[in-house]
Design a protein around this motif. Sequence first.
Motif, PDB file in Angstrom:
ATOM      1  N   CYS A   8       0.849  -1.184   0.000  1.00 51.43           N
ATOM      2  CA  CYS A   8       0.000   0.000   0.000  1.00 51.43           C
ATOM      3  C   CYS A   8       0.885   1.233   0.000  1.00 51.43           C
ATOM      4  CB  CYS A   8      -0.894  -0.007   1.236  1.00 51.43           C
ATOM      5  SG  CYS A   8      -1.749   1.552   1.483  1.00 51.43           S
ATOM      6  N   TYR A  40       0.132   4.044   1.037  1.00 52.69           N
ATOM      7  CA  TYR A  40      -0.135   4.912   2.197  1.00 52.69           C
ATOM      8  C   TYR A  40       0.433   4.337   3.479  1.00 52.69           C
ATOM      9  CZ  TYR A  40      -3.400   6.977  -1.101  1.00 52.69           C
ATOM     10  OH  TYR A  40      -3.941   7.562  -2.195  1.00 52.69           O
ATOM     11  N   CYS A  41       0.267   2.989   3.656  1.00 54.56           N
ATOM     12  CA  CYS A  41       0.645   2.442   4.972  1.00 54.56           C
ATOM     13  C   CYS A  41       1.567   1.226   4.874  1.00 54.56           C
ATOM     14  CB  CYS A  41      -0.612   2.061   5.750  1.00 54.56           C
ATOM     15  SG  CYS A  41      -1.325   0.504   5.173  1.00 54.56           S
ATOM     16  N   CYS A  88      -6.940  -1.040   0.508  1.00 51.66           N
ATOM     17  CA  CYS A  88      -6.002  -1.604   1.467  1.00 51.66           C
ATOM     18  C   CYS A  88      -6.771  -2.091   2.695  1.00 51.66           C
ATOM     19  CB  CYS A  88      -4.982  -0.538   1.871  1.00 51.66           C
ATOM     20  SG  CYS A  88      -3.909  -1.053   3.207  1.00 51.66           S
ATOM     21  N   CYS A 104      -5.479   0.149   5.992  1.00 49.39           N
ATOM     22  CA  CYS A 104      -5.803   1.565   6.205  1.00 49.39           C
ATOM     23  C   CYS A 104      -7.056   2.016   5.459  1.00 49.39           C
ATOM     24  CB  CYS A 104      -4.614   2.455   5.832  1.00 49.39           C
ATOM     25  SG  CYS A 104      -4.342   2.620   4.053  1.00 49.39           S
TER      26      CYS A 104
HETATM   27 ZN   LIG Z   1      -2.845   0.996   3.466  1.00 48.07          ZN
END
Ligand SMILES: [Zn+2]
Length: 347
Positions: free
Chosen positions: A22, A24-25, A55, A58
């Motif tokens: 991911c 983002y995370c 995801c 998140c």
């Molecule tokens: Zn994520």
Amino acid sequence: MPIVVLQLPDVKRKTETRPRKCRYCQGETFQRWGKVKKPVRDNRCRNVQVYRYRCCSCQHTFRHYPEGVDQADQTQRLRKLAAIYWVLGMSLRSAVIALAPFGVKLSHMSVWRDLQEQADLQEKRRHWKPVRVLGLDGAYVRAWGDVRPVLVAVDLGNGEPVAVGYVDEYNPQAVRRWLEPLVKRLGVSVIVTDDLVHYKTVARKLDVEHQICQFHVRRWVGRTLKELRVTIPEDWLWVIDEVKLLITELPLEGSRRLFELWKQIPERRAGRDQPLSPLDQLRLLLIRLSEHWPNYRVFDWQPDVPWTNNGTEQVIGRMKMRSRTVRGYKSWPGMSAALLLSGSGLG
Ligand SMILES: [Zn+2]
């Protein structure tokens, strides 16, 4: 030697892989979250399939693009193709026309942006790569309705240009100001130039070895000797033959030998306003060659140093071919990026 490698990125119509992480995370598990058809500008396909994922850690959703496609509406392949057309000699407008039969409509400014992008990619690949031997040469390019001096720096290890400066090579302070950070950043230990005299000073100040292009030296020394051969007294002709041999063979002890020859020729003090006699001209030549001798043969003891600056001249040749159609661009950074790209092989 750099060559033009016509290798274009692949473009897949749909993804065959799932996202790994991911963005983002860094999570690693995903749920497929629908798909969209993304229209693209490309020489082969009109649209590609893009899956959306969510995801599991998140909950962010994002698009996972197939190979060769990203957020841009042009595929990576088309962006590179447009830049290659330009590098191979087309103007921006001809590149636009050449892409039309593929059903691709671009503005000439998007071709310009494409080649700036390729130049940036190349700059990133090159950025921290050290350069041991740097070739330098001045050139003139057409820009902003005028002919402007530039200084071109080439990695003589791979024949790729590393920088183009908006600098006049006849201005030693400007050359040094431009060269100093470059030499430090790249870790240059030898520069190769023609025998424009103040390169010698710059090399000393920057503490790098300095090889003078022997192609240039042979050319001007040959011309000078040819002229002197018809003007000097006959009993000195043997000196000319000897100098010619020394320049051809570049022996280690050449400097000392030239100095001895210089001492043998009597100095004839002509009046200040009088032109130098042929014999005085020969003396001057001998002392100049003797003083510069160490810079003629750096290639002999430093590994990977060429004895001419041909590598740099080839790059400048490619840039000149291109700079004819690079006109009217607003900024020097844009111009310099375009020159760098055209001087390289665009691999
Ligand atoms: Zn994520």
